[in-house]
Design a protein around this motif. Structure first.
Motif, PDB file in Angstrom:
ATOM      1  N   LEU A 118      61.195 -23.366 -33.905  1.00 36.43           N
ATOM      2  CA  LEU A 118      60.967 -22.887 -32.541  1.00 36.43           C
ATOM      3  C   LEU A 118      59.670 -23.431 -31.953  1.00 36.43           C
ATOM      4  O   LEU A 118      59.635 -23.868 -30.810  1.00 36.43           O
ATOM      5  CB  LEU A 118      60.949 -21.356 -32.532  1.00 36.43           C
ATOM      6  N   GLY A 119      58.597 -23.388 -32.751  1.00 40.67           N
ATOM      7  CA  GLY A 119      57.286 -23.735 -32.215  1.00 40.67           C
ATOM      8  C   GLY A 119      56.891 -25.187 -32.423  1.00 40.67           C
ATOM      9  O   GLY A 119      55.974 -25.689 -31.782  1.00 40.67           O
ATOM     10  N   GLY A 120      57.564 -25.835 -33.345  1.00 44.92           N
ATOM     11  CA  GLY A 120      57.254 -27.240 -33.619  1.00 44.92           C
ATOM     12  C   GLY A 120      55.917 -27.453 -34.319  1.00 44.92           C
ATOM     13  O   GLY A 120      55.422 -28.579 -34.368  1.00 44.92           O
ATOM     14  N   GLU A 123      51.735 -27.302 -40.682  1.00 42.74           N
ATOM     15  CA  GLU A 123      50.470 -26.807 -41.231  1.00 42.74           C
ATOM     16  C   GLU A 123      49.333 -27.726 -40.771  1.00 42.74           C
ATOM     17  O   GLU A 123      49.502 -28.937 -40.717  1.00 42.74           O
ATOM     18  CB  GLU A 123      50.546 -26.766 -42.757  1.00 42.74           C
ATOM     19  N   GLY A 124      48.209 -27.101 -40.439  1.00 43.90           N
ATOM     20  CA  GLY A 124      47.065 -27.863 -39.959  1.00 43.90           C
ATOM     21  C   GLY A 124      46.977 -27.910 -38.442  1.00 43.90           C
ATOM     22  O   GLY A 124      45.999 -28.420 -37.896  1.00 43.90           O
ATOM     23  N   ASP A 125      47.989 -27.369 -37.753  1.00 42.90           N
ATOM     24  CA  ASP A 125      47.966 -27.349 -36.281  1.00 42.90           C
ATOM     25  C   ASP A 125      47.217 -26.137 -35.730  1.00 42.90           C
ATOM     26  O   ASP A 125      47.132 -25.961 -34.522  1.00 42.90           O
ATOM     27  CB  ASP A 125      49.403 -27.342 -35.723  1.00 42.90           C
ATOM     28  N   LYS A 126      46.686 -25.295 -36.625  1.00 47.31           N
ATOM     29  CA  LYS A 126      45.927 -24.101 -36.228  1.00 47.31           C
ATOM     30  C   LYS A 126      46.843 -23.090 -35.536  1.00 47.31           C
ATOM     31  O   LYS A 126      46.633 -22.708 -34.376  1.00 47.31           O
ATOM     32  CB  LYS A 126      44.753 -24.492 -35.312  1.00 47.31           C
ATOM     33  N   THR A 127      47.872 -22.669 -36.270  1.00 47.08           N
ATOM     34  CA  THR A 127      48.799 -21.654 -35.754  1.00 47.08           C
ATOM     35  C   THR A 127      49.127 -20.674 -36.887  1.00 47.08           C
ATOM     36  O   THR A 127      48.638 -20.815 -38.015  1.00 47.08           O
ATOM     37  CB  THR A 127      50.134 -22.271 -35.285  1.00 47.08           C
ATOM     38  N   MET A 128      50.043 -19.744 -36.586  1.00 44.30           N
ATOM     39  CA  MET A 128      50.491 -18.786 -37.593  1.00 44.30           C
ATOM     40  C   MET A 128      51.110 -19.475 -38.813  1.00 44.30           C
ATOM     41  O   MET A 128      51.110 -18.906 -39.902  1.00 44.30           O
ATOM     42  CB  MET A 128      51.509 -17.816 -36.976  1.00 44.30           C
ATOM     43  N   VAL A 129      51.621 -20.698 -38.626  1.00 46.26           N
ATOM     44  CA  VAL A 129      52.223 -21.431 -39.749  1.00 46.26           C
ATOM     45  C   VAL A 129      51.183 -21.679 -40.851  1.00 46.26           C
ATOM     46  O   VAL A 129      51.528 -21.709 -42.036  1.00 46.26           O
ATOM     47  CB  VAL A 129      52.843 -22.766 -39.255  1.00 46.26           C
ATOM     48  N   VAL A 168      39.659 -21.938 -39.201  1.00 47.77           N
ATOM     49  CA  VAL A 168      38.404 -21.913 -38.426  1.00 47.77           C
ATOM     50  C   VAL A 168      37.940 -23.319 -38.020  1.00 47.77           C
ATOM     51  O   VAL A 168      37.694 -23.574 -36.836  1.00 47.77           O
ATOM     52  CB  VAL A 168      37.294 -21.142 -39.185  1.00 47.77           C
ATOM     53  N   PRO A 169      37.825 -24.258 -38.962  1.00 47.87           N
ATOM     54  CA  PRO A 169      37.315 -25.578 -38.554  1.00 47.87           C
ATOM     55  C   PRO A 169      38.347 -26.470 -37.853  1.00 47.87           C
ATOM     56  O   PRO A 169      37.977 -27.529 -37.333  1.00 47.87           O
ATOM     57  CB  PRO A 169      36.884 -26.211 -39.883  1.00 47.87           C
ATOM     58  N   LEU A 170      39.604 -26.054 -37.833  1.00 46.02           N
ATOM     59  CA  LEU A 170      40.649 -26.934 -37.304  1.00 46.02           C
ATOM     60  C   LEU A 170      40.589 -27.046 -35.775  1.00 46.02           C
ATOM     61  O   LEU A 170      40.117 -26.142 -35.095  1.00 46.02           O
ATOM     62  CB  LEU A 170      42.039 -26.410 -37.699  1.00 46.02           C
ATOM     63  N   VAL A 171      41.103 -28.156 -35.287  1.00 41.98           N
ATOM     64  CA  VAL A 171      41.322 -28.346 -33.852  1.00 41.98           C
ATOM     65  C   VAL A 171      42.786 -27.998 -33.574  1.00 41.98           C
ATOM     66  O   VAL A 171      43.683 -28.492 -34.260  1.00 41.98           O
ATOM     67  CB  VAL A 171      41.035 -29.806 -33.443  1.00 41.98           C
ATOM     68  N   ALA A 172      43.011 -27.127 -32.584  1.00 44.73           N
ATOM     69  CA  ALA A 172      44.380 -26.666 -32.305  1.00 44.73           C
ATOM     70  C   ALA A 172      45.224 -27.795 -31.715  1.00 44.73           C
ATOM     71  O   ALA A 172      44.796 -28.512 -30.821  1.00 44.73           O
ATOM     72  CB  ALA A 172      44.334 -25.488 -31.332  1.00 44.73           C
ATOM     73  N   ARG A 173      46.425 -27.926 -32.277  1.00 47.61           N
ATOM     74  CA  ARG A 173      47.357 -28.944 -31.750  1.00 47.61           C
ATOM     75  C   ARG A 173      48.608 -28.323 -31.140  1.00 47.61           C
ATOM     76  O   ARG A 173      49.455 -29.039 -30.612  1.00 47.61           O
ATOM     77  CB  ARG A 173      47.751 -29.905 -32.881  1.00 47.61           C
ATOM     78  N   LYS A 174      48.722 -26.995 -31.240  1.00 51.37           N
ATOM     79  CA  LYS A 174      49.873 -26.302 -30.641  1.00 51.37           C
ATOM     80  C   LYS A 174      49.373 -25.050 -29.947  1.00 51.37           C
ATOM     81  O   LYS A 174      48.326 -24.502 -30.300  1.00 51.37           O
ATOM     82  CB  LYS A 174      50.886 -25.897 -31.720  1.00 51.37           C
ATOM     83  N   GLY A 175      50.150 -24.568 -28.999  1.00 55.02           N
ATOM     84  CA  GLY A 175      49.815 -23.313 -28.334  1.00 55.02           C
ATOM     85  C   GLY A 175      48.691 -23.466 -27.331  1.00 55.02           C
ATOM     86  O   GLY A 175      48.157 -24.554 -27.104  1.00 55.02           O
TER      87      GLY A 175
END
Ligand code: MG
Length: 217
Positions: A118-120, A123-129, A168-175
């Motif tokens: 659903l969300g595409g 891991e590493g995209d800074k989401t609930m996944v 925390v250190p990740l850059v968001a790629r989704k949402g």
């Protein structure tokens, strides 16, 4: 684990989300739109009402009703995502009146797959996944060798918490946080944080269900 176990899990989540509501909203205020805590709190309060009004008679029924209610009651992206996770888990459990820890581990993997579809997000995209996927892996590992389910639940909860902290250190790629680009770094993802609460609630319920005899000094 019977239907009652899953109803108690939902009650435990409702309490944990209520207690963590302001924290989740603060996390969302940093990199989103400051509504994650209030949205999930409203959603799980509605889940509790739905379960009381129309008590399901299977574990899968509890999760499907929870998921459908979240989709209906929680706006934005999180309603459909959390709702899909629970619905897919419920569908994976089917009509069984009692399910094993291995069944639940498979269901958790089905939940992760549904959220990814659903969300595409990966891991590493800074989401609930980032919390849900390691939790499902830890759970599968924990029950794989016929190990103690309570230990598997604890490992899943720890993996979800670590996964959430690791956003925390990740850059968001989704949402919505991805609109901030590099400015999203330095903040824990609210969806990963609430996912850790949900898996943590499972650990709490499992621990209460099978109290270990206290060893005497
Ligand atoms: Mg939000």
């Amino acid at each position: 684990m019977d239907t009652r176990f899953f109803v108690i899990w939902m009650e435990e989540i409702t309490a944990a989300v209520r207690a963590g509501r302001d924290h989740l909203t603060r996390l969302d205020a940093a990199i989103g739109d400051a509504d994650h805590g209030t949205n999930l709190d409203r959603g799980f309060a509605a889940v509790a009402e739905a379960l009381a009004a129309r008590p399901p008679d299977t574990p899968g029924g509890v999760l499907v009703l929870a998921g459908s209610t979240l989709i209906r009651k929680v706006g934005g992206a999180s309603g459909p995502l959390y709702g899909t996770a629970f619905r897919e888990m419920g569908k994976a459990l089917g009509d069984a009146a009692d399910v094993s820890a291995a069944d639940l581990a498979s269901a958790l993997e089905a939940g992760v797959a549904g959220v990814r579809r659903l969300g595409g997000a990966e891991e590493g995209d800074k989401t609930m996944v980032d919390a849900l996927a390691p939790a499902a892996r830890a759970m599968a590992r924990g029950v794989g060798g016929g190990g103690d389910p309570e230990v598997a639940f604890a490992a899943a909860a720890a993996a979800a918490e670590e996964g959430a902290k690791a956003t925390v250190p990740l850059v968001a790629r989704k949402g919505r946080a991805s609109y901030l680009g590099a400015r999203s770094t330095g903040h824990e993802d609210p969806g990963a944080a609430s996912t850790a609460l949900i898996v943590g609630a499972l650990r709490a319920v499992a621990a209460r269900r099978s109290p270990r005899p206290k060893s005497r000094p």
